[in-house]
Motif scaffolding. Structure first.
Motif, mmCIF file in Angstrom:
data_model
loop_
_atom_site.group_PDB
_atom_site.id
_atom_site.type_symbol
_atom_site.label_atom_id
_atom_site.label_comp_id
_atom_site.label_asym_id
_atom_site.label_seq_id
_atom_site.Cartn_x
_atom_site.Cartn_y
_atom_site.Cartn_z
ATOM 1 N N GLY A 277 27.139 17.487 -0.714
ATOM 2 C CA GLY A 277 26.109 16.900 -1.561
ATOM 3 C C GLY A 277 24.753 16.792 -0.884
ATOM 4 N N MET A 278 24.641 17.287 0.375
ATOM 5 C CA MET A 278 23.416 17.040 1.140
ATOM 6 C C MET A 278 22.182 17.700 0.533
ATOM 7 S SD MET A 278 21.764 15.562 3.431
ATOM 8 C CE MET A 278 23.062 14.700 4.313
ATOM 9 N N GLN A 279 22.295 18.976 0.172
ATOM 10 C CA GLN A 279 21.106 19.662 -0.334
ATOM 11 C C GLN A 279 20.612 19.034 -1.644
ATOM 12 O OE1 GLN A 279 21.159 24.081 1.535
ATOM 13 N NE2 GLN A 279 22.175 23.884 -0.429
ATOM 14 N N GLN A 280 21.554 18.603 -2.468
ATOM 15 C CA GLN A 280 21.191 17.909 -3.707
ATOM 16 C C GLN A 280 20.496 16.594 -3.374
ATOM 17 O OE1 GLN A 280 24.576 17.532 -6.276
ATOM 18 N NE2 GLN A 280 23.427 16.567 -7.935
ATOM 19 N N GLY A 281 21.035 15.872 -2.402
ATOM 20 C CA GLY A 281 20.437 14.606 -1.982
ATOM 21 C C GLY A 281 19.041 14.784 -1.407
ATOM 22 N N LEU A 282 18.830 15.867 -0.662
ATOM 23 C CA LEU A 282 17.502 16.133 -0.097
ATOM 24 C C LEU A 282 16.487 16.422 -1.195
ATOM 25 C CD1 LEU A 282 18.531 18.291 2.998
ATOM 26 C CD2 LEU A 282 17.433 16.044 3.072
ATOM 27 N N ALA A 283 16.925 17.104 -2.253
ATOM 28 C CA ALA A 283 16.019 17.367 -3.380
ATOM 29 C C ALA A 283 15.612 16.056 -4.045
ATOM 30 C CB ALA A 283 16.693 18.290 -4.391
ATOM 31 N N TYR A 284 16.547 15.125 -4.203
ATOM 32 C CA TYR A 284 16.217 13.815 -4.771
ATOM 33 C C TYR A 284 15.318 13.033 -3.818
ATOM 34 C CZ TYR A 284 20.088 14.778 -8.006
ATOM 35 O OH TYR A 284 20.907 15.332 -8.945
ATOM 36 N N SER A 285 15.545 13.216 -2.519
ATOM 37 C CA SER A 285 14.713 12.552 -1.517
ATOM 38 C C SER A 285 13.255 13.006 -1.621
ATOM 39 C CB SER A 285 15.266 12.864 -0.121
ATOM 40 O OG SER A 285 14.335 12.563 0.889
ATOM 41 N N ASP A 286 13.057 14.311 -1.884
ATOM 42 C CA ASP A 286 11.697 14.826 -2.066
ATOM 43 C C ASP A 286 10.994 14.103 -3.210
ATOM 44 O OD1 ASP A 286 11.946 16.698 -0.054
ATOM 45 O OD2 ASP A 286 12.549 18.323 -1.398
ATOM 46 N N ALA A 287 11.709 13.953 -4.329
ATOM 47 C CA ALA A 287 11.096 13.342 -5.518
ATOM 48 C C ALA A 287 10.854 11.853 -5.323
ATOM 49 C CB ALA A 287 11.976 13.579 -6.738
ATOM 50 N N LEU A 288 11.833 11.145 -4.772
ATOM 51 C CA LEU A 288 11.778 9.688 -4.694
ATOM 52 C C LEU A 288 11.115 9.174 -3.423
ATOM 53 C CD1 LEU A 288 15.360 8.896 -6.083
ATOM 54 C CD2 LEU A 288 13.193 8.921 -7.316
ATOM 55 N N ASP A 289 10.777 10.085 -2.504
ATOM 56 C CA ASP A 289 10.073 9.711 -1.275
ATOM 57 C C ASP A 289 10.916 8.784 -0.402
ATOM 58 O OD1 ASP A 289 7.780 10.309 0.155
ATOM 59 O OD2 ASP A 289 6.769 8.453 -0.408
ATOM 60 N N ALA A 290 12.218 9.020 -0.404
ATOM 61 C CA ALA A 290 13.131 8.221 0.416
ATOM 62 C C ALA A 290 13.564 9.075 1.610
ATOM 63 C CB ALA A 290 14.353 7.805 -0.402
ATOM 64 N N PRO A 291 13.246 8.671 2.845
ATOM 65 C CA PRO A 291 13.439 9.569 3.994
ATOM 66 C C PRO A 291 14.861 9.660 4.547
ATOM 67 C CG PRO A 291 12.411 7.533 4.703
ATOM 68 C CD PRO A 291 12.518 7.446 3.211
ATOM 69 N N PHE A 292 15.766 8.779 4.088
ATOM 70 C CA PHE A 292 17.129 8.792 4.623
ATOM 71 C C PHE A 292 18.092 9.288 3.548
ATOM 72 C CE2 PHE A 292 14.909 5.088 6.586
ATOM 73 C CZ PHE A 292 14.686 5.664 7.828
ATOM 74 N N VAL A 293 18.893 10.309 3.878
ATOM 75 C CA VAL A 293 19.777 10.933 2.894
ATOM 76 C C VAL A 293 21.196 10.985 3.457
ATOM 77 C CG1 VAL A 293 20.161 12.957 1.426
ATOM 78 C CG2 VAL A 293 17.832 12.348 2.145
ATOM 79 N N PHE A 294 22.127 10.587 2.614
ATOM 80 C CA PHE A 294 23.540 10.584 3.002
ATOM 81 C C PHE A 294 24.343 11.389 1.987
ATOM 82 C CE2 PHE A 294 21.588 6.758 4.588
ATOM 83 C CZ PHE A 294 22.117 6.561 5.850
ATOM 84 N N GLY B 173 34.023 10.448 0.718
ATOM 85 C CA GLY B 173 34.973 9.350 0.890
ATOM 86 C C GLY B 173 35.566 9.273 2.274
ATOM 87 N N ASP B 174 35.418 10.332 3.092
ATOM 88 C CA ASP B 174 35.964 10.310 4.457
ATOM 89 C C ASP B 174 34.980 9.713 5.452
ATOM 90 O OD1 ASP B 174 38.275 11.524 3.603
ATOM 91 O OD2 ASP B 174 37.631 13.552 4.126
ATOM 92 N N GLY B 175 33.714 9.716 5.129
ATOM 93 C CA GLY B 175 32.662 9.238 6.015
ATOM 94 C C GLY B 175 31.320 9.617 5.401
ATOM 95 N N PHE B 176 30.307 9.803 6.246
ATOM 96 C CA PHE B 176 28.978 10.170 5.743
ATOM 97 C C PHE B 176 28.372 11.242 6.630
ATOM 98 C CE2 PHE B 176 29.564 5.732 4.477
ATOM 99 C CZ PHE B 176 29.212 5.771 3.133
ATOM 100 N N LEU B 177 27.680 12.198 6.017
ATOM 101 C CA LEU B 177 26.761 13.055 6.750
ATOM 102 C C LEU B 177 25.387 12.448 6.530
ATOM 103 C CD1 LEU B 177 26.277 15.646 8.412
ATOM 104 C CD2 LEU B 177 25.778 16.815 6.250
ATOM 105 N N PHE B 178 24.679 12.143 7.612
ATOM 106 C CA PHE B 178 23.395 11.438 7.557
ATOM 107 C C PHE B 178 22.278 12.388 7.961
ATOM 108 C CE2 PHE B 178 20.641 8.117 9.946
ATOM 109 C CZ PHE B 178 19.753 8.055 8.884
ATOM 110 N N HIS B 179 21.270 12.532 7.083
ATOM 111 C CA HIS B 179 20.081 13.345 7.378
ATOM 112 C C HIS B 179 18.890 12.402 7.501
ATOM 113 C CE1 HIS B 179 17.796 17.262 7.030
ATOM 114 N NE2 HIS B 179 16.832 16.369 6.897
ATOM 115 N N ASP B 180 18.272 12.408 8.672
ATOM 116 C CA ASP B 180 17.143 11.519 8.960
ATOM 117 C C ASP B 180 15.849 12.321 8.939
ATOM 118 O OD1 ASP B 180 15.370 9.602 9.883
ATOM 119 O OD2 ASP B 180 15.864 10.024 11.991
#
Length: 809
Positions: A84-101, A105-112
């Motif tokens: 789900g990371m690339q989708q989350g990064l696209a939403y991050s671009d729109a919403l101006d939120a710099p932290f994306v996970f 359910g097993d854990g998280f991939l965190f993009h800073d």
């Protein structure tokens, strides 16, 4: 528990939510799930419309309300951790939120995206999700919000009266970036937001947070149109209450904290008219300039003197159309925009109305007209012997029959669509607007008999018409329906229900063009305003093809020395040099003083009086006996990429459909397998298929209305089309109903009749069973039970559709 069998929603509930709660996130105030942040692009189908899919984030995490800092995109456990990371990064671009996970359910991939956490991407266990304070500290470092005062300002809540009105996502980004910039000490800020996207509400929230946090204590809001000041004071700024006042051209009261002012009310040619000087230069610590591309953008404008006088204050400029010419520059004064939200993005998100362009070419416009030797006009004036063409008409030469042709095409369009839809006709000048009003009145005698205000000239020189401006923009007022104008309505007029923009004005300024188009981009669900049409008689819409139309203008401003000469501006972008009024019609009740300098004769009102005694020497010839004809008329559509479709609609449709269904067999397979045919119709709409005009075209051949299925088969794959009526009769001839009896047979017969009359969409909606003639057969549940229940009814409907679309030789 077998994670692989859990749905995405189960993963959120059983694994992600507990991880957030354990990390200290407040699940009520800081965590929002399944957040739809766009409205879905409006897709027009005939007289109807639908909306495309909304963009939706699984989680938006905020430290404070409306301050997003993190996105989480969830997937079920059959996906990998980072799917789900690339989708989350696209939403991050729109919403101006710099932290994306991203999580399965097993854990998280965190993009800073700040670069402060360590690695750009790292894997976290469920128990390692960062706390709100951890991410907020990183966010503040990233944004340069270091000291306590800046932190207090940024953490100041938005205004919330409990009505449920909250800023849209792009307004939130604009507000947050502006407040953060001011908290960091930036003193010149530019916000670019397309017309109709809520600049004033955005300005209110910015001022509210700065005022409430005591970062800014006395604020001046400047506009150059009286209606803008009054709308702002009575609507968006109303919560300021007793702390707010409107500055007039009298002595000012310095006991208020929020001041709203019209430029013209506080400036003038005489020193005593410069009311703003009654304030000390350091009185205001924040000045917000609405429509800052206009008078105040020019360095030598008297309006700029106000900004220079209050230069110690923070200045925030708002505009839909930043101006960048060799003489005028918004970015030179304010710097690059801290945020831009374009018309294209607004349409894509579904917050602005899409448009259709009808280009109408007239023979004399393209071929030109030359007077015979010694020919005089209606007033006996000898006409200069040269070729006159589109750039001359209604400026230096009037062909009366040309005005009649334009008025007739406008009237025909209204009669064919809705004769009471609000329409603005943009003319070359006041004289042209008056002649257009007369022509429209004569072509609509019955409408004018119903109400004399059916057509009104709304220009700055005439009080009767100008007084009707509020009624024109009020959705609840039916009249006026048609407004003829020149400059007065180009900007700042919140015409929410305007469905028709007529361009009979030669527009060379990109700024002015954007402003005019903006008159139609507002959406009003209550009054069924979801799109608009542009009738273009002067090639103005060719500006849509200019790369600058929906992009940030390139800075070309060249500062001049005191002894430099102002060059001619061939694009018409220059503001008047010595007057505060951008054009004669925009004075809003303030008289235009004689002797003021204008950018060219073309912008002077017809009644321009150079010395209070004589009319201007510029001659406008009037010719009444020259025939004018329409020689070309074509429709251009707004494609899914935000560009006008200029190729033939059929060619465009073939290309779009074949990208998805290369062969007829591919299309038939998808159509026959679909549980809902309407879903395919909507998918093709989203790709730019304009059903209304395609159906109209095929209908001419058939003499009856076709099914969208036949439209595609015929236009894309060259198959002979059938009308809906022919398809229905084919089903009856095949004795299809013989296997049914009683109510079930009646229901299917009625569904087939409904399909014949209204198409496939209504029969795929079970609500159809609640209306006539089904309601006379029985209650909806009784009718469904006649098929043995809902599965049996659905199966019978699918069987009917299969029979409808069964291929025949």
């Amino acid at each position: 528990m077998d994670k692989k069998k859990l749905t995405e929603r189960d993963i959120c509930t059983k694994f992600i939510n507990p991880a957030l709660a354990k990390a200290g996130w407040d699940m009520h105030s800081q965590v929002r799930e399944e957040v739809s942040f766009t409205a879905g692009r409006i897709i027009v189908r005939g007289r109807l419309h639908t909306r495309g899919k909304r963009r939706r984030a699984d989680y938006v995490l905020s430290y404070k309300k409306n301050m997003p800092i993190a996105i989480i995109e969830a997937k079920d456990n059959n996906h990998s951790l980072g799917d789900g990371m690339q989708q989350g990064l696209a939403y991050s671009d729109a919403l101006d939120a710099p932290f994306v996970f991203s999580s399965n359910g097993d854990g998280f991939l965190f993009h800073d995206r700040t670069g402060l956490f360590g690695k750009t991407e790292s894997t976290l266990t469920l128990s390692e999700f960062p706390s709100p304070d951890t991410l907020w500290e990183l966010y503040c470092q990233y944004k340069g919000i270091i000291n306590l005062a800046a932190r207090t300002t940024v953490e100041q809540p938005y205004f919330d009266d409990g009505s449920g009105r909250t800023p849209r996502y792009y307004q939130t980004v604009a507000i947050n970036r502006t407040v953060e910039a001011i908290a960091r000490g930036q003193n010149r800020i530019l916000l670019v937001m397309a017309t109709g996207t809520g600049k004033t509400f955005t300005a209110f929230q910015i001022i509210w947070r700065l005022w409430k946090s005591k970062q800014k204590k006395r604020i001046l809001f400047l506009a150059d149109r009286n209606i803008l000041v009054d709308q702002t004071k009575n609507n968006d700024f109303k919560p300021f209450g007793q702390a707010m006042t409107k500055v007039t051209n009298r002595t000012v009261d310095k006991s208020y904290e929020i001041y709203l002012s019209l430029y013209q009310a506080v400036t003038g040619n005489e020193e005593e008219q410069n009311i703003y000087k009654q304030f000390s230069p350091d009185f205001f610590d924040l000045v917000v300039i609405d429509e800052c591309h206009r008078g105040s953008a020019s360095v030598d404008s008297a309006w700029r003197q106000i900004l220079d006088y209050f230069s110690a204050a923070t200045h925030v400029g708002l505009t839909a159309t930043p101006k960048e010419t060799k003489e005028v520059s918004n970015s030179d004064y304010f710097g690059e925009p801290v945020y831009s939200y374009s018309l294209k993005q607004g349409i894509e998100d579904g917050f602005l109305a899409p448009y259709k362009v009808v280009r109408i070419d007239l023979d004399k416009d393209l071929q030109g007209w030359r007077p015979s030797k010694g020919q005089t006009d209606k007033h006996g004036e000898l006409i200069d012997d040269r070729i006159y063409n589109q750039k001359d008409f209604d400026r230096s030469l009037v062909l009366e029959k040309r005005t009649d042709v334009v008025a007739r095409k406008v009237t025909e369009f209204l009669e064919q669509t809705d004769p009471y839809q609000k329409a603005i006709v943009f003319c070359e000048d006041i004289d042209h607007a008056e002649r257009m009003r007369q022509a429209l009145v004569n072509l609509n005698p019955q409408r004018v008999k119903e109400n004399r205000k059916y057509v009104m000239r709304i220009t700055g020189d005439e009080q009767e018409g100008k007084a009707e401006l509020d009624n024109f923009i009020n959705p609840e007022e039916r009249y006026p329906v048609i407004a003829t104008t020149s400059k007065l309505m180009t900007t700042g007029v919140d015409a929410q229900t305007c469905k028709l923009i007529v361009l009979d004005q030669r527009i060379q300024s990109m700024t002015e063009f954007k402003q005019i188009i903006g008159r139609g981009t507002r959406i009003n669900d209550d009054y069924n305003k979801h799109w608009f049409t542009i009738l273009d008689f002067k090639k103005a819409t060719e500006l849509f093809a200019d790369p600058d139309f929906d992009g940030d203008p390139v800075k070309v401003y060249e500062p001049k020395g005191d002894d430099s000469v102002v060059p001619d501006d061939e694009q018409g972008e220059l503001e008047p040099v010595t007057t505060e009024l951008p054009c004669g019609e925009e004075a809003e009740g303030y008289a235009v003083e004689p002797g003021e300098t204008w950018q060219s004769d073309d912008t002077k009102p017809a009644s321009w009086d150079e010395d209070n005694k004589e009319k201007s020497k510029r001659v406008k010839y009037v010719v009444g006996d020259v025939e004018v004809k329409v020689i070309a008329e074509r429709v251009q559509y707004l494609g899914p990429d935000g560009k006008l479709i200029t190729e033939s609609l059929k060619d465009f449709t073939r290309k779009q459909v074949k990208e998805q269904y290369a062969t007829l067999d591919d299309f038939l397979r998808r159509w026959n397998e679909a549980d809902r045919k309407q879903a395919i119709i909507e998918e093709l709409s989203e790709q730019g298929v304009i059903w209304e005009d395609l159906i109209k075209d095929v209908s001419k051949k058939l003499g009856a209305e076709p099914d969208p299925f036949d439209v595609i088969c015929h236009i894309v794959y060259d198959q002979p089309p059938l009308s809906r009526k022919e398809r229905a009769e084919q089903v009856r001839k095949n004795n299809y109903f013989s296997k049914y009896e009683g109510p079930s047979k009646q229901v299917l017969g009625a569904l087939l009749d409904k399909y014949t009359d209204d198409g496939i969409e209504p029969i795929e909606d079970m609500k159809v069973l609640t209306i006539a003639p089904f309601s006379s057969i029985g209650a909806p549940m009784e009718l469904i039970q006649a098929f043995g229940g809902k599965p049996g009814y659905t199966k019978a409907l699918k069987s009917l559709e299969d029979e409808l679309y069964r291929q025949t030789s």
